[in-house]
Design a protein around this motif. Structure first.
Motif, PDB file in Angstrom:
ATOM      1  N   MET A  20       1.982  -3.911  -9.612  1.00  0.00           N
ATOM      2  CA  MET A  20       1.736  -3.501  -8.232  1.00  0.00           C
ATOM      3  C   MET A  20       1.217  -4.662  -7.378  1.00  0.00           C
ATOM      4  SD  MET A  20       2.824  -0.478  -8.088  1.00  0.00           S
ATOM      5  CE  MET A  20       2.214   0.055  -6.483  1.00  0.00           C
TER       6      MET A  20
ATOM      7  N   ARG B 124       0.635  -0.089  -1.108  1.00  0.00           N
ATOM      8  CA  ARG B 124      -0.266   0.770  -1.916  1.00  0.00           C
ATOM      9  C   ARG B 124      -1.355  -0.090  -2.554  1.00  0.00           C
ATOM     10  NH1 ARG B 124       4.125   4.261  -5.254  1.00  0.00           N
ATOM     11  NH2 ARG B 124       2.292   5.476  -5.935  1.00  0.00           N
TER      12      ARG B 124
ATOM     13  N   LYS C 167      -3.445   0.457  -5.747  1.00  0.00           N
ATOM     14  CA  LYS C 167      -2.852   0.284  -7.073  1.00  0.00           C
ATOM     15  C   LYS C 167      -2.862  -1.180  -7.524  1.00  0.00           C
ATOM     16  CE  LYS C 167      -1.582   4.622  -7.639  1.00  0.00           C
ATOM     17  NZ  LYS C 167      -2.120   5.460  -8.747  1.00  0.00           N
TER      18      LYS C 167
ATOM     19  N   ARG D 238      -1.442  -2.592 -12.789  1.00  0.00           N
ATOM     20  CA  ARG D 238      -1.990  -3.320 -11.633  1.00  0.00           C
ATOM     21  C   ARG D 238      -1.288  -4.675 -11.464  1.00  0.00           C
ATOM     22  NH1 ARG D 238      -6.142  -0.758  -9.407  1.00  0.00           N
ATOM     23  NH2 ARG D 238      -7.415   0.681 -10.647  1.00  0.00           N
TER      24      ARG D 238
ATOM     25  N   THR E  87       3.476   2.304 -11.465  1.00  0.00           N
ATOM     26  CA  THR E  87       2.239   2.374 -10.692  1.00  0.00           C
ATOM     27  C   THR E  87       0.985   2.307 -11.557  1.00  0.00           C
ATOM     28  OG1 THR E  87       2.349   4.784 -10.737  1.00  0.00           O
ATOM     29  CG2 THR E  87       3.320   3.672  -8.833  1.00  0.00           C
ATOM     30  N   THR E  88       1.180   2.413 -12.873  1.00  0.00           N
ATOM     31  CA  THR E  88      -0.001   2.319 -13.756  1.00  0.00           C
ATOM     32  C   THR E  88      -0.350   0.870 -14.073  1.00  0.00           C
ATOM     33  OG1 THR E  88       1.369   2.471 -15.765  1.00  0.00           O
ATOM     34  CG2 THR E  88       0.597   4.544 -14.789  1.00  0.00           C
TER      35      THR E  88
END
Length: 459
Positions: free
Chosen positions: A19, A111, A114, A16, A13-14
């Motif tokens: 995601m 999400r 993110k 981009r 999730t860190t």
């Protein structure tokens, strides 16, 4: 389970980049295989339900395609029955709701915060558009199915199927009704019989002029006792003109008691009288009738988006007589050449007889029927279905049972691929004022009662 093993369910999730890529995968998968996004990244129970529903839908679609190709009559019967249409409508509503739930849940799983800022709007727009497309299509399918069910129930009769006649044909009487302000009651100004081979779909159209005189009736008809030598042949009739199209008016207004069971059987006394007259003329067993209100015909053509006609000669509009019998001047012309006629102009093209004859008008009506048969297909009917259904319910009346629709739709697809044979009882071959009914039967039988190996003559 490691991040590498399941990057969609357990993404970094860190990142981009990860995601954003994951977001696109989820919205695309949800569009292509609803339920897959939840199975991979969300509530697996919901995902399994969505996948099962998707597989059931694909299976039903495959079954429908196979039935359409291998057993078209079964397919068309299913999709034209009230039970089948309501089953389709309920299934469509179910899938519309399911796809909205899966679409919204997929957007939650993405999400967006993110993902890359530049991609967020695109992913969200694609996901919403996909959801609206699939769910909206299903909802529109439900509307079409329920509208079709109401339309078919309103227009078509209930009852069991009827077999073809002894010659293996279905014979349908087509009446174009006109209840103008200058006449007492309605008169069918257009009278045709369509005789269709029940196996091949080959059609013969028999055009009967409205001004036929001394019309014979079968001995089984109640009108035979009144007019044993033909309609009005001895002492005249009960209306002002003793012609074919006056029979409807006379029975409807003067003697509806002749046909006491007509209304209960989805018909009218005047229609049953016309059926007897047409059987007396043609010698054919008329199993069904279809009557079209010519005033409402314009609404039907408009609902279908117009009709393209190759106009051979100028056709005047507006000419005729008003309610007081005074002549009305020509207000407009339908010019020669290829014309796309709206309902108003198509109606004039079919009805105008100023400076021409009834027989010219019959020819134009036949041309219009051919154009409608060949130009209007399921695609453009479905795209305007609600307008077509609304117009059709007001325009058409018939005693064809709904249970026969599937069979006739399949038969019509065969008819459309074959040349339509025409027999017209018009001068110079036939004199409507001094009719030779034996000769009329010869003309009709020559096309309808062909040996199996002989092709009908086009004309």
């Amino acid at each position: 389970m490691s991040l590498a093993a399941s990057p969609i369910r357990f993404p970094d999730t860190t990142s981009r980049e990860v995601m954003t890529r994951r977001g696109w995968w989820l919205v695309v998968l949800n569009l292509l295989v609803p339920g897959s996004a939840q199975s991979l990244a969300g509530n697996r129970r919901l995902g399994r339900f969505g996948l099962r529903a998707t597989l059931v839908l694909w299976g039903l679609a495959l079954l429908a395609i196979v039935a359409w190709l291998a057993w078209p009559t079964v397919f068309y019967t299913a999709v034209t029955s009230t039970l089948g249409l309501w089953a389709i409508a309920l299934a469509a509503v179910f899938y519309a709701v399911l796809w909205v739930i899966l679409g919204l849940d997929t957007l939650r799983l993405v999400r967006l915060v993110k993902a890359k800022p530049s991609a967020r709007a695109l992913i969200a727009a694609f996901g919403v558009a996909a959801m609206v497309f699939v769910a909206g299509s299903a909802a529109y399918g439900a509307v079409i199915a329920t509208t079709a069910s109401g339309f078919l129930s309103a227009v078509f009769a209930s009852g069991p199927p009827v077999p073809p006649d002894e010659n293996g044909r279905y014979n349908i009487m087509l009446l174009g009704g006109d209840a103008g302000p200058d006449r007492e009651g309605m008169r069918p100004d257009s009278v045709n019989v369509v005789s269709i081979d029940a196996t091949t779909g080959q059609a013969v159209t028999i055009g009967l002029p409205r001004n036929l005189e001394d019309v014979p009736f079968p001995e089984s008809s109640p009108l035979y006792d009144v007019y044993p030598e033909g309609y009005g042949a001895i002492d005249g009739c009960e209306v002002d003109a003793c012609m074919l199209n006056s029979i409807y008016t006379e029975v409807e207004l003067k003697s509806p008691e002749m046909y006491p069971d007509a209304d209960a059987n989805g018909s009218e006394p005047g229609i049953e009288a016309m059926r007897d007259a047409v059987e007396g003329i043609t010698g054919l067993d008329i199993q069904y009738y279809v009557i079209i209100d010519m005033q409402g015909f314009a609404d039907l053509v408009d609902a279908l988006g117009g009709v393209t006609i190759d106009v051979a000669d100028r056709v005047p509009m507006g000419a005729g007589h008003d309610e007081d019998g005074e002549p009305v001047e020509i207000t407009e012309w339908i010019e020669p050449g290829t014309q796309v006629l709206d309902g108003y102009h198509a109606l004039w093209y079919a009805r105008s007889r100023y400076e021409t004859s009834d027989y010219d008008r019959m020819a134009r009506q036949a041309e219009l029927q051919d154009a409608i048969l060949h130009q209007f297909n399921p695609a453009n009917v479905l795209s305007k279905f609600q307008a077509v259904a609304t117009a059709g319910a007001q325009v058409v009346k018939t005693d064809i049972p709904q249970s026969m629709l599937g069979y006739f739709v399949d038969l019509a697809s065969k008819t459309k691929e074959l040349p339509v044979v025409r027999v017209a009882l018009v001068p110079p071959d036939f004199d409507p004022e001094e009719p030779d009914w034996a000769y009329a039967r010869e003309l009709i039988d020559a096309q309808v009662l062909l040996p199996e190996t002989e092709e009908p003559a086009a004309g």
